[in-house]
Structures are given as C-alpha cells and as structure tokens.
Design an enzyme around this catalytic site. Structure first.
Site, PDB file in Angstrom:
ATOM      1  N   HIS A 136      -2.265 -19.460  50.026  1.00 56.59           N
ATOM      2  CA  HIS A 136      -1.306 -19.983  50.980  1.00 56.59           C
ATOM      3  C   HIS A 136      -0.602 -21.206  50.382  1.00 56.59           C
ATOM      4  O   HIS A 136      -1.132 -21.839  49.477  1.00 56.59           O
ATOM      5  CB  HIS A 136      -1.998 -20.486  52.254  1.00 56.59           C
ATOM      6  CG  HIS A 136      -2.970 -19.544  52.875  1.00 56.59           C
ATOM      7  ND1 HIS A 136      -2.729 -18.923  54.081  1.00 56.59           N
ATOM      8  CD2 HIS A 136      -4.213 -19.140  52.497  1.00 56.59           C
ATOM      9  CE1 HIS A 136      -3.771 -18.179  54.411  1.00 56.59           C
ATOM     10  NE2 HIS A 136      -4.686 -18.285  53.460  1.00 56.59           N
ATOM     11  N   TYR A 137       0.537 -21.590  50.927  1.00 56.27           N
ATOM     12  CA  TYR A 137       0.969 -22.971  50.794  1.00 56.27           C
ATOM     13  C   TYR A 137       0.776 -23.648  52.143  1.00 56.27           C
ATOM     14  O   TYR A 137       0.753 -22.998  53.193  1.00 56.27           O
ATOM     15  CB  TYR A 137       2.378 -23.135  50.247  1.00 56.27           C
ATOM     16  CG  TYR A 137       3.551 -22.583  51.039  1.00 56.27           C
ATOM     17  CD1 TYR A 137       3.677 -22.730  52.421  1.00 56.27           C
ATOM     18  CD2 TYR A 137       4.606 -21.953  50.366  1.00 56.27           C
ATOM     19  CE1 TYR A 137       4.789 -22.261  53.104  1.00 56.27           C
ATOM     20  CE2 TYR A 137       5.714 -21.472  51.048  1.00 56.27           C
ATOM     21  CZ  TYR A 137       5.797 -21.644  52.413  1.00 56.27           C
ATOM     22  OH  TYR A 137       6.896 -21.180  53.097  1.00 56.27           O
ATOM     23  N   GLU A 178      -5.616 -23.009  50.243  1.00 54.91           N
ATOM     24  CA  GLU A 178      -4.355 -23.649  50.614  1.00 54.91           C
ATOM     25  C   GLU A 178      -3.878 -24.505  49.436  1.00 54.91           C
ATOM     26  O   GLU A 178      -4.653 -25.280  48.868  1.00 54.91           O
ATOM     27  CB  GLU A 178      -4.529 -24.526  51.854  1.00 54.91           C
ATOM     28  CG  GLU A 178      -4.735 -23.755  53.145  1.00 54.91           C
ATOM     29  CD  GLU A 178      -3.422 -23.327  53.793  1.00 54.91           C
ATOM     30  OE1 GLU A 178      -2.351 -23.596  53.218  1.00 54.91           O
ATOM     31  OE2 GLU A 178      -3.492 -22.725  54.888  1.00 54.91           O
ATOM     32  N   HIS A 201      -0.612 -14.818  51.330  1.00 55.83           N
ATOM     33  CA  HIS A 201      -0.620 -14.771  52.795  1.00 55.83           C
ATOM     34  C   HIS A 201       0.487 -13.841  53.294  1.00 55.83           C
ATOM     35  O   HIS A 201       0.301 -13.112  54.262  1.00 55.83           O
ATOM     36  CB  HIS A 201      -0.427 -16.184  53.345  1.00 55.83           C
ATOM     37  CG  HIS A 201      -0.827 -16.333  54.780  1.00 55.83           C
ATOM     38  ND1 HIS A 201      -0.531 -17.456  55.513  1.00 55.83           N
ATOM     39  CD2 HIS A 201      -1.498 -15.506  55.631  1.00 55.83           C
ATOM     40  CE1 HIS A 201      -1.006 -17.317  56.741  1.00 55.83           C
ATOM     41  NE2 HIS A 201      -1.590 -16.146  56.845  1.00 55.83           N
ATOM     42  N   ASP A 236       4.420 -17.384  52.589  1.00 58.19           N
ATOM     43  CA  ASP A 236       3.740 -18.181  51.566  1.00 58.19           C
ATOM     44  C   ASP A 236       2.757 -17.357  50.722  1.00 58.19           C
ATOM     45  O   ASP A 236       2.279 -16.325  51.188  1.00 58.19           O
ATOM     46  CB  ASP A 236       2.999 -19.348  52.238  1.00 58.19           C
ATOM     47  CG  ASP A 236       1.973 -18.919  53.287  1.00 58.19           C
ATOM     48  OD1 ASP A 236       2.330 -18.101  54.149  1.00 58.19           O
ATOM     49  OD2 ASP A 236       0.832 -19.409  53.246  1.00 58.19           O
TER      50      ASP A 236
END
Length: 256
Positions: free
Chosen positions: A36-37, A101, A143, A153
């Site tokens: 993810h970001y 993340e 994601h 993302d």
C-alpha cells in the site's frame, strides 16, 4: 547474490504496537503480501492513524522514506489493511496476507517518486517475508490489485520492475503501448468475455459477463498500474492484452 540467507528484517524494525489486530481466521498462514501507500502527508500522521483504535486500520509494517521500518502487528496476527477485497476467489485477505504500508502522500497528495532508500527497504522486507513464509512471487500484490474499484495504491510510480530484479514479485517486460485493436467501456461480446476470463485466471476478482463495464475498466487500470505502467487509461489495448498473456504463461504450472 552472496548465497547467504537474507537477513530477518524484523530484527531491524522498530516495534510500535497497534491495537488494530486480531487472530487469523481458521488458523491461516499468510500466503500473500499486499503493498500500500499511506496516502497521508507524512510518516507521523500515518503512524498515528495506523495505531488509532478509532481508525480500525493497521498494517504489519510501515516503511518510511528514509528506509526505516516500523512493525505494528506481528506477522502471526491479522492486521486490518485489505478492506473489502478479492483475489483468486478469496475475500478474507486480511487473514491471508501480510500488509506493508509505504509512506507516500499518494495521488491526492502530489504523488512523489518513492525514494531509493524506501524502495530498497521495501524490497528487502518483502524478500525476507516471502522466504520465511514460502510466499510465491505472483502473490506479492498491490492494494489496487485486490480492490481495483476502491484503491489505486501503491500506484504506477511504484517500481515493481526493480523489486522483481531483487527477486520479489511476478513480472514480465510489458509490451509498449501502440496501435492495434482495443476494448473499452461499453464493448460487448466474446472477445470481452475472453479478456475477463484471462484476468480472472490471473487472480483478479472479475465476473465473466462479456460486457466491458465499470468493474472491468477498474481491473484493467489496476493491472496497468502494476504491470504496464507507461499508460494507465483503463483501455485494454494490444499492449495490455499481450502483457497479461505473457504473465499467465510465466505462472508456475501449479498456479496456472
């Protein structure tokens, strides 16, 4: 490659426990990594949200711009990062995956490039996790792959090619965009049905209806963000089709 075992990145991670976790359902072992970001201004705000019980969101790891890694949830536990999602028919992806993340403000925050230190740390972390849990390359996902109608993302700037060079993830060199027949929103018929079947075969949660609808366009965009980053337009052109075909051919026989 030195031939030595990869270092356990957990040893270098700073542990900042998040309360947003639970047990993996049905005692599942993680067999997927989801990247993810954060989509937030910086690391501090992202860390605060991921550890806020009212937010009800978390990840196993947070990778900062300078390459530092925070571990928020033990890998054996179920972090809350995937949301409503689907891959290869599985809808409880929080139980199936380890979530990472990556600090980046995302498309709504200017979407800067991912710094080299951050990319190197993410790649090493993924390699470490995949080696310890036996996660195959085609199960290292974005994601946006597992939630294409909701998420974008980590996006088209994330260097999946670089990770593959490091031995992480599934990748083939994409066919460059060019002329040729393309399919887009509103098209119908057997060729669209075949396209949808190919995406579903790779793992995307897409019904085979023969109608190029909003859901199909979202999957095409997600695929392009991951595997054909030069042009992300939701149009299934020859480049997209050929790249998808090559990825399917490159799958291990056990996964095809």
């Amino acid at each position: 490659m030195s031939g030595l075992p990869a270092p356990d990145c957990r040893l270098a991670a700073k542990v900042v426990p998040s309360p947003n976790q639970g047990e993996r359902r049905d005692a599942r072992r993680p067999d997927m990594i989801v990247l993810h970001y954060t989509g937030m201004p910086g690391a501090a705000s992202a860390l605060q949200r991921l550890c806020n019980p009212l937010a009800e969101v978390s990840s196993h790891y947070l990778v900062l711009e300078d390459g530092r890694i925070f571990q928020l949830v033990p890998e054996s536990a179920r972090a809350w990062h995937a949301g409503v999602s689907n891959w290869a028919g599985d809808t409880d992806l929080n139980s199936a995956s380890i979530g990472i993340e990556i600090v980046n403000p995302g498309h709504d925050g200017g979407y800067p490039d991912f710094p080299e230190a951050q990319v190197a740390a993410t790649s090493a972390l993924c390699a470490d996790i995949a080696a310890r849990w036996g996660i195959p390359p085609q199960r290292v996902l974005a994601h946006s792959d597992i939630a294409p109608r909701r998420k974008a993302d980590p996006g088209e700037k994330f260097p999946w090619r670089r990770l593959h060079r490091d031995g992480v993830g599934h990748w083939v060199e994409p066919t460059p965009p060019g002329d040729g027949r393309a399919f887009a929103r509103g098209d119908e018929g057997q060729p669209v049905q075949a396209l949808q079947a190919m995406f579903a075969m790779y793992g995307y949660g897409l019904d085979v209806t023969g109608v190029f609808d909003e859901a199909t366009e979202a999957v095409v965009r997600a695929f392009q963000r991951h595997f054909r980053q030069e042009l992300v337009d939701g149009v299934a052109d020859r480049s997209t089709l050929t790249t998808l075909r090559d990825l399917l051919r490159a799958l291990p026989a056990s996964a095809a």
